[in-house]
Design an enzyme around this catalytic site. Sequence first.
Site, PDB file in Angstrom:
ATOM      1  N   SER A 142      31.091 -18.878  48.753  1.00 30.92           N
ATOM      2  CA  SER A 142      29.671 -18.608  49.017  1.00 30.92           C
ATOM      3  C   SER A 142      28.837 -19.021  47.808  1.00 30.92           C
ATOM      4  O   SER A 142      29.338 -19.010  46.672  1.00 30.92           O
ATOM      5  CB  SER A 142      29.455 -17.115  49.272  1.00 30.92           C
ATOM      6  OG  SER A 142      28.070 -16.819  49.290  1.00 30.92           O
ATOM      7  N   TYR A 155      30.658  -8.290  46.529  1.00 35.40           N
ATOM      8  CA  TYR A 155      30.894  -9.482  47.363  1.00 35.40           C
ATOM      9  C   TYR A 155      30.947 -10.737  46.491  1.00 35.40           C
ATOM     10  O   TYR A 155      31.840 -11.585  46.652  1.00 35.40           O
ATOM     11  CB  TYR A 155      29.786  -9.579  48.422  1.00 35.40           C
ATOM     12  CG  TYR A 155      29.852 -10.826  49.293  1.00 35.40           C
ATOM     13  CD1 TYR A 155      30.990 -11.118  50.051  1.00 35.40           C
ATOM     14  CD2 TYR A 155      28.764 -11.704  49.363  1.00 35.40           C
ATOM     15  CE1 TYR A 155      31.035 -12.258  50.852  1.00 35.40           C
ATOM     16  CE2 TYR A 155      28.813 -12.839  50.169  1.00 35.40           C
ATOM     17  CZ  TYR A 155      29.953 -13.114  50.903  1.00 35.40           C
ATOM     18  OH  TYR A 155      30.004 -14.238  51.690  1.00 35.40           O
TER      19      TYR A 155
HETATM   20  P1  NAP Z   1      31.031 -13.659  61.019  1.00 38.74           P
HETATM   21  O1  NAP Z   1      30.012 -14.262  61.908  1.00 38.74           O
HETATM   22  O2  NAP Z   1      30.940 -12.209  60.690  1.00 38.74           O
HETATM   23  O3  NAP Z   1      32.482 -13.967  61.597  1.00 38.74           O
HETATM   24  C1  NAP Z   1      33.571 -13.479  60.874  1.00 38.74           C
HETATM   25  C2  NAP Z   1      34.846 -14.007  61.472  1.00 38.74           C
HETATM   26  O4  NAP Z   1      35.937 -13.517  60.677  1.00 38.74           O
HETATM   27  C3  NAP Z   1      35.075 -13.521  62.881  1.00 38.74           C
HETATM   28  O5  NAP Z   1      35.723 -14.536  63.622  1.00 38.74           O
HETATM   29  C4  NAP Z   1      36.011 -12.338  62.674  1.00 38.74           C
HETATM   30  O6  NAP Z   1      36.870 -12.127  63.786  1.00 38.74           O
HETATM   31  C5  NAP Z   1      36.851 -12.829  61.516  1.00 38.74           C
HETATM   32  N1  NAP Z   1      37.521 -11.755  60.797  1.00 38.74           N
HETATM   33  C6  NAP Z   1      36.961 -10.667  60.195  1.00 38.74           C
HETATM   34  N2  NAP Z   1      37.932  -9.914  59.654  1.00 38.74           N
HETATM   35  C7  NAP Z   1      39.108 -10.560  59.900  1.00 38.74           C
HETATM   36  C8  NAP Z   1      40.450 -10.292  59.600  1.00 38.74           C
HETATM   37  N3  NAP Z   1      40.801  -9.193  58.901  1.00 38.74           N
HETATM   38  N4  NAP Z   1      41.401 -11.148  60.044  1.00 38.74           N
HETATM   39  C9  NAP Z   1      41.065 -12.256  60.749  1.00 38.74           C
HETATM   40  N5  NAP Z   1      39.812 -12.564  61.060  1.00 38.74           N
HETATM   41  C10 NAP Z   1      38.847 -11.723  60.637  1.00 38.74           C
HETATM   42  O7  NAP Z   1      31.088 -14.410  59.591  1.00 38.74           O
HETATM   43  P2  NAP Z   1      30.309 -15.708  59.046  1.00 38.74           P
HETATM   44  O8  NAP Z   1      28.924 -15.321  58.697  1.00 38.74           O
HETATM   45  O9  NAP Z   1      30.578 -16.849  59.944  1.00 38.74           O
HETATM   46  O10 NAP Z   1      31.088 -15.914  57.662  1.00 38.74           O
HETATM   47  C11 NAP Z   1      32.323 -16.623  57.632  1.00 38.74           C
HETATM   48  C12 NAP Z   1      32.730 -16.876  56.188  1.00 38.74           C
HETATM   49  O11 NAP Z   1      31.673 -17.551  55.507  1.00 38.74           O
HETATM   50  C13 NAP Z   1      32.993 -15.619  55.375  1.00 38.74           C
HETATM   51  O12 NAP Z   1      34.064 -15.857  54.482  1.00 38.74           O
HETATM   52  C14 NAP Z   1      31.697 -15.411  54.596  1.00 38.74           C
HETATM   53  O13 NAP Z   1      31.902 -14.694  53.412  1.00 38.74           O
HETATM   54  C15 NAP Z   1      31.312 -16.847  54.339  1.00 38.74           C
HETATM   55  N6  NAP Z   1      29.883 -17.044  54.111  1.00 38.74           N
HETATM   56  C16 NAP Z   1      28.966 -16.720  55.058  1.00 38.74           C
HETATM   57  C17 NAP Z   1      27.616 -16.955  54.815  1.00 38.74           C
HETATM   58  C18 NAP Z   1      26.546 -16.620  55.815  1.00 38.74           C
HETATM   59  O14 NAP Z   1      25.361 -16.616  55.434  1.00 38.74           O
HETATM   60  N7  NAP Z   1      26.881 -16.387  57.072  1.00 38.74           N
HETATM   61  C19 NAP Z   1      27.210 -17.487  53.578  1.00 38.74           C
HETATM   62  C20 NAP Z   1      28.180 -17.799  52.635  1.00 38.74           C
HETATM   63  C21 NAP Z   1      29.510 -17.583  52.902  1.00 38.74           C
HETATM   64  P3  NAP Z   1      36.757 -10.783  64.699  1.00 38.74           P
HETATM   65  O15 NAP Z   1      35.383 -10.783  65.268  1.00 38.74           O
HETATM   66  O16 NAP Z   1      37.851 -10.951  65.670  1.00 38.74           O
HETATM   67  O17 NAP Z   1      36.935  -9.633  63.740  1.00 38.74           O
END
Ligand code: NAP
Length: 249
Positions: A142, A155
Amino acid sequence: MKKLEGKVAVVTGASKGIGAAIARHLGAEGASVVVNYAASKDGADKVVKSIQEAGGKAVAVQADVSKQSDIEKLFAATKKEFGRLDVLVNNAGIYEFSPLEKITEAQLQKLFGLNVFGLILTTQEAVKYFGTEGGSIINISSVVSTMAPGTSSLYSATKGAVDTFTKSLAKELGPRNIRVNCINPGFVETEGTHATGMIAAGYPQQTLPATPLGRIGQPDDIAPAAVYFASSDSGWITGETLFITGGRR
Ligand code: NAP
């Protein structure tokens, strides 16, 4: 010929958000994709269906990638389904923000348990399955790993660990032709950023003045970079950190 024809990819946390977009893009470039999820079977099944409808190959596999036994199950299922492994995208991650005095031991265990311990254990298991030709590991970190905003210390610390792990492991695994790179997104609209209330709280508007490209990200802004790191186009790139943030640092 598609860029990832004949390759097999595991994307953790691919039932939603950034992981789902990465799974779709890898599938569209010819990779057979394992769409991992923890709880959202419906979401994972939808992603699999959309890959298949576009002519690709995919399967959904449930595994909590913060748990060693589930991680072992995930790669055993991958081997059984597709016979090999070439690409691992460590995307599953959680974000929560608290001032220092509100951080609890349970929260520490949860965030480090998935974002760091889970990512390392998943990588350790995946490496056993890469063939002699090597592979590509793509860690989703991130922008906060370096921007480190206030109330994001926990985080940000997990993502700082991901950046450092990436750099060190790239040196260790390079001789085996296993490349390790990081993608560091800025603020992206996902199911997660909606569910945590960040969108409703006006967070996107707050970030815009510092975002030269003038908008927040979408999962499809991030996914093409994962295709790049998975493919031979990036064959001489390892240990790198690519910020995809609309210019916000
Ligand atoms: P999201 O919409 O909350 O989706 C999270 C995904 O991770 C879901 O498919 C969830 O599956 C899965 N997950 C959660 N806990 C898990 C576990 N213990 N084992 C396996 N799968 C698990 O997240 P996102 O916003 O797309 O973020 C994805 C990644 O990008 C993360 O690493 C986050 O830190 C990073 N990121 C996000 C942003 C942002 O602004 N969105 C910015 C920078 C970095 P279930 O629903 O089945 O639990």
